[in-house]
Design a protein around this motif. Structure first.
Motif, PDB file in Angstrom:
ATOM      1  N   HIS A  57     -24.188  23.789  34.755  1.00 48.61           N
ATOM      2  CA  HIS A  57     -25.158  24.383  35.672  1.00 48.61           C
ATOM      3  C   HIS A  57     -24.998  25.899  35.570  1.00 48.61           C
ATOM      4  O   HIS A  57     -23.918  26.427  35.827  1.00 48.61           O
ATOM      5  N   VAL A  58     -26.037  26.588  35.165  1.00 46.91           N
ATOM      6  CA  VAL A  58     -26.005  28.051  35.023  1.00 46.91           C
ATOM      7  C   VAL A  58     -25.573  28.672  36.352  1.00 46.91           C
ATOM      8  O   VAL A  58     -24.645  29.474  36.402  1.00 46.91           O
ATOM      9  N   THR A  59     -26.245  28.303  37.421  1.00 48.17           N
ATOM     10  CA  THR A  59     -25.799  28.663  38.767  1.00 48.17           C
ATOM     11  C   THR A  59     -25.123  27.419  39.320  1.00 48.17           C
ATOM     12  O   THR A  59     -25.780  26.402  39.529  1.00 48.17           O
ATOM     13  N   TYR A  72     -20.866  14.259  47.459  1.00 44.28           N
ATOM     14  CA  TYR A  72     -21.788  15.008  48.299  1.00 44.28           C
ATOM     15  C   TYR A  72     -21.976  16.422  47.778  1.00 44.28           C
ATOM     16  O   TYR A  72     -21.079  17.001  47.173  1.00 44.28           O
ATOM     17  N   LEU A  73     -23.151  16.969  48.020  1.00 47.33           N
ATOM     18  CA  LEU A  73     -23.493  18.336  47.649  1.00 47.33           C
ATOM     19  C   LEU A  73     -23.046  19.280  48.762  1.00 47.33           C
ATOM     20  O   LEU A  73     -22.742  18.842  49.867  1.00 47.33           O
ATOM     21  N   PRO A  74     -23.013  20.598  48.494  1.00 49.74           N
ATOM     22  CA  PRO A  74     -22.588  21.555  49.522  1.00 49.74           C
ATOM     23  C   PRO A  74     -23.395  21.480  50.825  1.00 49.74           C
ATOM     24  O   PRO A  74     -22.871  21.764  51.893  1.00 49.74           O
ATOM     25  N   ASP A  75     -24.651  21.056  50.736  1.00 46.59           N
ATOM     26  CA  ASP A  75     -25.461  20.950  51.959  1.00 46.59           C
ATOM     27  C   ASP A  75     -25.231  19.622  52.683  1.00 46.59           C
ATOM     28  O   ASP A  75     -25.953  19.282  53.597  1.00 46.59           O
ATOM     29  N   ARG A  85     -22.486  27.129  44.338  1.00 43.33           N
ATOM     30  CA  ARG A  85     -23.037  28.452  44.662  1.00 43.33           C
ATOM     31  C   ARG A  85     -24.506  28.364  45.049  1.00 43.33           C
ATOM     32  O   ARG A  85     -25.213  29.360  45.070  1.00 43.33           O
ATOM     33  N   GLY A  86     -24.984  27.145  45.276  1.00 38.97           N
ATOM     34  CA  GLY A  86     -26.370  26.953  45.694  1.00 38.97           C
ATOM     35  C   GLY A  86     -27.342  26.669  44.568  1.00 38.97           C
ATOM     36  O   GLY A  86     -28.546  26.640  44.788  1.00 38.97           O
ATOM     37  N   LYS A  91     -15.495  28.624  32.210  1.00 38.83           N
ATOM     38  CA  LYS A  91     -16.514  29.104  33.144  1.00 38.83           C
ATOM     39  C   LYS A  91     -16.271  28.550  34.543  1.00 38.83           C
ATOM     40  O   LYS A  91     -16.317  29.287  35.519  1.00 38.83           O
ATOM     41  N   GLY A  92     -15.993  27.272  34.652  1.00 41.96           N
ATOM     42  CA  GLY A  92     -15.775  26.662  35.967  1.00 41.96           C
ATOM     43  C   GLY A  92     -16.963  26.884  36.882  1.00 41.96           C
ATOM     44  O   GLY A  92     -18.100  26.669  36.495  1.00 41.96           O
ATOM     45  N   ALA A  93     -16.739  27.344  38.094  1.00 39.88           N
ATOM     46  CA  ALA A  93     -17.797  27.575  39.082  1.00 39.88           C
ATOM     47  C   ALA A  93     -18.195  29.043  39.155  1.00 39.88           C
ATOM     48  O   ALA A  93     -18.719  29.508  40.151  1.00 39.88           O
ATOM     49  N   LYS A  94     -17.935  29.778  38.064  1.00 35.98           N
ATOM     50  CA  LYS A  94     -18.286  31.207  38.036  1.00 35.98           C
ATOM     51  C   LYS A  94     -19.706  31.406  37.510  1.00 35.98           C
ATOM     52  O   LYS A  94     -20.231  30.578  36.780  1.00 35.98           O
TER      53      LYS A  94
END
Length: 104
Positions: A54-56, A4-7, A60-61, A81-84
Protein backbone atom coordinates in the motif's frame (compact mmCIF):
# COMPACT_ATOMS: atom_id res chain seq x y z
CA UNK A 1 -9.46 -14.66 13.49
CA UNK A 2 -11.02 -11.42 12.30
CA UNK A 3 -8.78 -8.53 11.31
CA UNK A 4 -9.81 -4.92 11.76
CA UNK A 5 -8.89 -1.66 10.05
CA UNK A 6 -7.81 1.48 11.97
CA UNK A 7 -11.39 2.80 11.81
CA UNK A 8 -12.47 -0.39 13.65
CA UNK A 9 -14.33 -1.77 10.60
CA UNK A 10 -13.73 -5.38 9.70
CA UNK A 11 -11.08 -6.16 7.05
CA UNK A 12 -12.82 -7.75 4.04
CA UNK A 13 -10.63 -10.73 3.00
CA UNK A 14 -12.77 -11.51 -0.09
CA UNK A 15 -12.53 -7.93 -1.37
CA UNK A 16 -8.76 -7.85 -0.61
CA UNK A 17 -8.10 -11.11 -2.53
CA UNK A 18 -9.99 -9.75 -5.54
CA UNK A 19 -8.11 -6.41 -5.66
CA UNK A 20 -4.79 -8.18 -4.98
CA UNK A 21 -5.38 -10.58 -7.89
CA UNK A 22 -6.26 -7.63 -10.12
CA UNK A 23 -3.06 -5.84 -9.09
CA UNK A 24 -0.98 -8.93 -9.98
CA UNK A 25 -2.64 -9.03 -13.41
CA UNK A 26 -2.41 -5.31 -14.20
CA UNK A 27 0.83 -4.07 -12.64
CA UNK A 28 4.28 -4.69 -14.07
CA UNK A 29 6.15 -7.50 -12.30
CA UNK A 30 9.05 -5.27 -11.26
CA UNK A 31 9.73 -3.82 -7.84
CA UNK A 32 8.51 -0.22 -7.91
CA UNK A 33 11.44 0.89 -5.76
CA UNK A 34 14.54 -1.05 -6.82
CA UNK A 35 13.24 -2.07 -10.31
CA UNK A 36 14.26 -5.73 -9.80
CA UNK A 37 12.46 -8.21 -12.09
CA UNK A 38 10.14 -10.40 -10.02
CA UNK A 39 8.54 -13.81 -10.58
CA UNK A 40 4.91 -14.42 -9.68
CA UNK A 41 5.73 -18.12 -9.19
CA UNK A 42 8.68 -17.54 -6.85
CA UNK A 43 8.42 -18.95 -3.31
CA UNK A 44 6.80 -16.56 -0.83
CA UNK A 45 9.92 -15.22 0.91
CA UNK A 46 12.46 -15.63 -1.87
CA UNK A 47 14.41 -12.73 -3.32
CA UNK A 48 12.23 -12.64 -6.46
CA UNK A 49 8.83 -12.99 -4.77
CA UNK A 50 6.16 -10.42 -5.50
CA UNK A 51 4.46 -8.56 -2.67
CA UNK A 52 1.66 -6.03 -2.86
CA UNK A 53 2.35 -2.79 -1.00
CA UNK A 54 0.00 0.00 0.00
CA UNK A 55 1.64 3.26 -1.13
CA UNK A 56 -0.11 5.03 1.74
CA UNK A 57 -0.21 2.41 4.50
CA UNK A 58 -3.60 1.39 5.87
CA UNK A 59 -2.41 2.41 9.33
CA UNK A 60 -1.87 5.94 7.94
CA UNK A 61 -5.37 6.16 6.47
CA UNK A 62 -4.60 4.71 3.04
CA UNK A 63 -7.53 3.04 1.28
CA UNK A 64 -7.07 -0.73 1.68
CA UNK A 65 -8.91 -1.88 -1.47
CA UNK A 66 -8.11 0.86 -4.02
CA UNK A 67 -5.93 -0.22 -6.94
CA UNK A 68 -4.45 3.30 -7.10
CA UNK A 69 -2.97 2.78 -3.63
CA UNK A 70 -1.29 -0.53 -4.52
CA UNK A 71 2.04 -1.30 -6.12
CA UNK A 72 4.38 -4.25 -6.49
CA UNK A 73 7.51 -4.48 -4.35
CA UNK A 74 10.13 -7.15 -3.76
CA UNK A 75 10.32 -8.74 -0.30
CA UNK A 76 13.40 -6.71 0.72
CA UNK A 77 11.94 -3.32 -0.24
CA UNK A 78 8.54 -4.09 1.28
CA UNK A 79 10.09 -5.16 4.60
CA UNK A 80 12.31 -2.08 4.76
CA UNK A 81 9.38 0.22 3.92
CA UNK A 82 7.01 -1.18 6.54
CA UNK A 83 4.34 1.41 7.43
CA UNK A 84 6.42 4.37 6.25
CA UNK A 85 5.64 6.74 3.44
CA UNK A 86 8.21 6.94 0.63
CA UNK A 87 9.38 10.35 1.91
CA UNK A 88 10.23 8.84 5.28
CA UNK A 89 12.44 6.08 3.93
CA UNK A 90 16.23 6.40 4.10
CA UNK A 91 16.46 6.02 0.34
CA UNK A 92 14.00 7.64 -2.00
CA UNK A 93 12.66 5.62 -4.97
CA UNK A 94 14.61 7.81 -7.41
CA UNK A 95 17.86 7.00 -5.54
CA UNK A 96 17.71 3.36 -6.61
CA UNK A 97 19.46 2.47 -9.80
CA UNK A 98 22.83 1.44 -11.12
CA UNK A 99 25.78 1.47 -8.76
CA UNK A 100 28.16 4.42 -9.17
CA UNK A 101 31.24 2.37 -8.34
CA UNK A 102 32.57 -0.60 -10.25
CA UNK A 103 33.94 -2.19 -7.05
CA UNK A 104 31.88 -5.35 -6.68
Amino acid sequence: MARYLPDRSRFDEVRWKAVRKRAFNILEHKCSLCRQELDIKAPKHSRFAIEIDHVTPISRGGPPYELDNLRILCVKCNRSKGAKLDEEMQRQPEDYGLPISNRW
